[in-house]
Scaffold this motif. Structure first.
Motif, PDB file in Angstrom:
ATOM      1  N   CYS A 350       0.854  -1.264   0.142  1.00  0.00           N
ATOM      2  CA  CYS A 350      -0.113   0.068  -0.001  1.00  0.00           C
ATOM      3  C   CYS A 350       0.921   1.299   0.117  1.00  0.00           C
ATOM      4  CB  CYS A 350      -1.011   0.016   1.266  1.00  0.00           C
ATOM      5  SG  CYS A 350      -2.154  -1.436   1.274  1.00  0.00           S
ATOM      6  N   VAL A 351       0.287   2.147  -0.560  1.00  0.00           N
ATOM      7  CA  VAL A 351       1.068   3.746  -0.501  1.00  0.00           C
ATOM      8  C   VAL A 351       0.827   4.570   0.413  1.00  0.00           C
ATOM      9  CG1 VAL A 351       1.368   5.650  -2.381  1.00  0.00           C
ATOM     10  CG2 VAL A 351       0.973   3.343  -3.088  1.00  0.00           C
ATOM     11  N   LEU A 352       1.827   4.941   1.303  1.00  0.00           N
ATOM     12  CA  LEU A 352       1.558   5.941   2.173  1.00  0.00           C
ATOM     13  C   LEU A 352       1.306   7.463   1.403  1.00  0.00           C
ATOM     14  CD1 LEU A 352       1.518   7.000   5.207  1.00  0.00           C
ATOM     15  CD2 LEU A 352       4.275   6.871   5.025  1.00  0.00           C
ATOM     16  N   VAL A 353       0.156   8.143   1.911  1.00  0.00           N
ATOM     17  CA  VAL A 353       0.170   9.215   1.246  1.00  0.00           C
ATOM     18  C   VAL A 353       0.303  10.560   2.111  1.00  0.00           C
ATOM     19  CG1 VAL A 353      -1.059   8.399  -0.831  1.00  0.00           C
ATOM     20  CG2 VAL A 353      -2.465   8.913   1.238  1.00  0.00           C
ATOM     21  N   LYS A 354      -0.177  10.107   3.474  1.00  0.00           N
ATOM     22  CA  LYS A 354      -0.300  11.042   4.574  1.00  0.00           C
ATOM     23  C   LYS A 354       0.112  10.915   5.889  1.00  0.00           C
ATOM     24  CE  LYS A 354      -1.109  15.726   4.217  1.00  0.00           C
ATOM     25  NZ  LYS A 354      -0.484  16.762   3.387  1.00  0.00           N
ATOM     26  N   LYS A 355       0.754  11.656   6.543  1.00  0.00           N
ATOM     27  CA  LYS A 355       1.030  11.251   8.006  1.00  0.00           C
ATOM     28  C   LYS A 355       0.838  12.639   8.876  1.00  0.00           C
ATOM     29  CE  LYS A 355       5.182  10.446  11.001  1.00  0.00           C
ATOM     30  NZ  LYS A 355       6.636  10.145  10.711  1.00  0.00           N
ATOM     31  N   HIS A 356      -0.259  12.399   9.777  1.00  0.00           N
ATOM     32  CA  HIS A 356      -0.671  13.516  10.504  1.00  0.00           C
ATOM     33  C   HIS A 356      -0.283  13.534  11.834  1.00  0.00           C
ATOM     34  CE1 HIS A 356      -3.234  15.222   7.486  1.00  0.00           C
ATOM     35  NE2 HIS A 356      -3.879  13.931   7.210  1.00  0.00           N
ATOM     36  N   ARG A 357      -0.087  14.512  12.515  1.00  0.00           N
ATOM     37  CA  ARG A 357       0.219  14.503  13.985  1.00  0.00           C
ATOM     38  C   ARG A 357      -1.137  14.574  14.768  1.00  0.00           C
ATOM     39  NH1 ARG A 357       5.229  15.549  16.097  1.00  0.00           N
ATOM     40  NH2 ARG A 357       4.313  16.646  17.898  1.00  0.00           N
ATOM     41  N   LEU A 358      -1.256  14.007  15.945  1.00  0.00           N
ATOM     42  CA  LEU A 358      -2.358  13.881  16.658  1.00  0.00           C
ATOM     43  C   LEU A 358      -2.542  14.910  17.576  1.00  0.00           C
ATOM     44  CD1 LEU A 358      -3.142  10.111  16.735  1.00  0.00           C
ATOM     45  CD2 LEU A 358      -4.168  11.715  15.401  1.00  0.00           C
ATOM     46  N   PHE A 359      -1.357  15.719  17.924  1.00  0.00           N
ATOM     47  CA  PHE A 359      -1.182  16.594  19.062  1.00  0.00           C
ATOM     48  C   PHE A 359      -0.609  17.969  18.769  1.00  0.00           C
ATOM     49  CE2 PHE A 359      -0.877  12.154  20.731  1.00  0.00           C
ATOM     50  CZ  PHE A 359      -1.833  12.371  21.701  1.00  0.00           C
ATOM     51  N   ASP A 360      -1.001  18.151  17.319  1.00  0.00           N
ATOM     52  CA  ASP A 360      -0.462  19.620  16.889  1.00  0.00           C
ATOM     53  C   ASP A 360      -1.688  19.912  15.750  1.00  0.00           C
ATOM     54  OD1 ASP A 360       2.444  21.272  15.539  1.00  0.00           O
ATOM     55  OD2 ASP A 360       0.411  21.867  16.190  1.00  0.00           O
ATOM     56  N   SER A 361      -3.040  20.747  16.101  1.00  0.00           N
ATOM     57  CA  SER A 361      -3.661  20.939  15.139  1.00  0.00           C
ATOM     58  C   SER A 361      -3.382  21.829  14.121  1.00  0.00           C
ATOM     59  CB  SER A 361      -5.173  21.579  16.066  1.00  0.00           C
ATOM     60  OG  SER A 361      -4.845  22.652  16.542  1.00  0.00           O
TER      61      SER A 361
END
Length: 440
Positions: A350-361
């Protein structure tokens, strides 16, 4: 779909303690040392924090009902007390206290389930009335249970034994036991229903084999081999909305996606290939081998995989259709949400397209271009539209009830509680209820 860090000393970013997706995978809830947060996961490029609460510290259970304003919270400060909030209004609907620590909460539009180590409480979610108490259930120290999101059947699954992988399927609407499924030789580690409540997936503590059963019949439909390595901890199982795929995450760096399809011998005969020929040879040979070896040869392998850059951390996974494309979501205790593209036709990596931080809006996450610059993306893949099948009609089949008592024994539950003034009504946004139950 929940992961929980160490209750005594959360070690994730900002004290991340737990994470859970809602019933239709449109929202992610995380509990921390300072409170809890709710995120919308309907877009790939943006992770919107739709609510943040710092009123209750050390939240180790937080569950949201679909996209409504109802959220259930349990804190380490009061682990025997469940609080139900209308988070948009900032008001508490009610709270309940129990005889022991709350280990899990599950909910759909009809029922709210509270799981303790040796008992389960079934509430009517519209007025929070306690309908049934399942007492003296087998020891369940992790609070393992699953509730069908389809409120037409509201099937509840929980371990039927502390030593082997038996699953009790209970009808939380009609308050009666449906069946017992002998799923594994080892104790259960993970269970989940598909959206319509017609399939149930399970994994044992060994973590090598994942099985899918029909509900309510309890017949084995599929068997998948996650890997040969033993004693892998399966942390989550999740079906796609159309129940065509099943994903599994563990404490390893690999997330597996399995495809639920019945192989047709006629198609293989019409278009013979080398792989089909080898498959037939293995199938024929398996008839002469011991049962354990034969079973391994007949188990399907992963259709698609994800290689995470983390190892040994707890995470939860879910399959969702976001912006009309199939995606795999992985929320990790490293404090990030990873979004992958999934090719429903060819599978593969699978292709990684996004990585979001959960503690910095304010953090927008790493884009596809940034990830590609690090060489972590393979070539572009094709996609096919995914269409969810309609929910199946509930079955009327039911067996003798499992619990020994209708309701709670004296002193078992709620020495203190507060009821809402009226039914739990969130229809100010036409969210829930009322919900009409269709006659089939």
């Amino acid at each position: 779909m929940e992961t929980r860090e160490g209750a005594e000393a959360p070690d994730g970013p900002e004290g991340l303690i737990c994470a859970s997706f809602n019933q239709d995978t449109t929202s992610l809830a995380v509990g921390t040392k300072t409170g809890y947060r709710l995120f919308s996961v309907t877009l790939v490029d943006r992770l919107d924090c739709i609510h943040e609460s710092a009123e209750t510290p050390d939240v180790y259970i937080v569950e949201r009902l679909f996209s409504s304003s109802l959220v259930v919270v349990v804190s380490l400060a009061m682990p025997r007390r469940m609080n139900v909030y209308h988070f948009k209004k900032g008001t508490e609907i009610c709270n309940y206290s129990y005889s022991n620590n709350i280990l899990a909460v599950r909910l759909n539009r009809q029922r709210l389930i509270v799981c303790l180590e040796e008992s389960i409480y079934i509430h009517n979610i519209k007025d929070m009335k306690l309908l049934k108490t399942l007492l003296n259930t087998p020891s369940n120290p992790t609070g393992l249970c699953a509730l069908s999101t389809n409120h037409s059947n509201s099937y509840l699954a929980y371990p039927g034994s502390a030593t082997i992988g038996e699953i009790i399927v209970y009808d939380a609407n009609n308050l009666s036991t449906v069946t017992m499924i002998p799923a594994h030789d080892s104790p259960l580690a993970a269970i989940t229903f598909n959206a319509s409540g017609t399939k149930l997936a399970s994994a044992s503590e060994r973590g090598t084999v994942i099985r899918v059963f029909s509900v309510p019949e309890g017949l084995r439909l599929f068997e998948f081999r996650r890997g040969m390595k033993r004693y892998v901890n399966i942390s989550s199982l999740s079906f796609s909305a159309d129940a065509q795929f099943l994903c599994a995450s563990s404490n390893t760096e690999t997330v597996h996606i399995f495809k639920l399809e019945q192989h047709s011998p006629s198609r293989e005969e019409e278009s013979p290939t080398w792989s089909a020929y080898v498959g037939k040879m293995f199938s024929a040979a398996s008839n002469y081998l011991p049962a354990q070896v034969s079973g391994m040869m007949n188990q399907d392998r992963a259709f698609a995989t994800v290689r995470l850059n983390i190892f040994g951390l707890k995470n939860i996974c879910a399959l969702a259709t976001i912006q009309k494309l199939p995606r795999l979501l992985v929320a990790s205790s490293d404090g990030h949400l990873y979004i992958y593209n999934v090719d429903p036709q060819d599978g593969g990596e699978c292709v990684l397209v996004k990585k979001h931080r959960l503690f910095d809006s304010e953090e927008q996450g790493e884009s596809e271009e940034e990830l590609e610059g690090r060489g972590s993306l393979p070539a572009n893949q094709s996609y096919a539209a995914t269409v969810a099948i309609p929910a199946a009609a509930p079955s009327s089949a039911a067996l003798t009830g499992y619990s020994e008592d209708v309701g709670a024994k004296k002193g078992e539950v709620i020495p203190e509680h507060e009821f809402a003034a009226g039914p739990v009504c969130l229809d100010d946004e036409n969210e829930f209820p009322p919900v009409s139950v269709q006659d089939n």
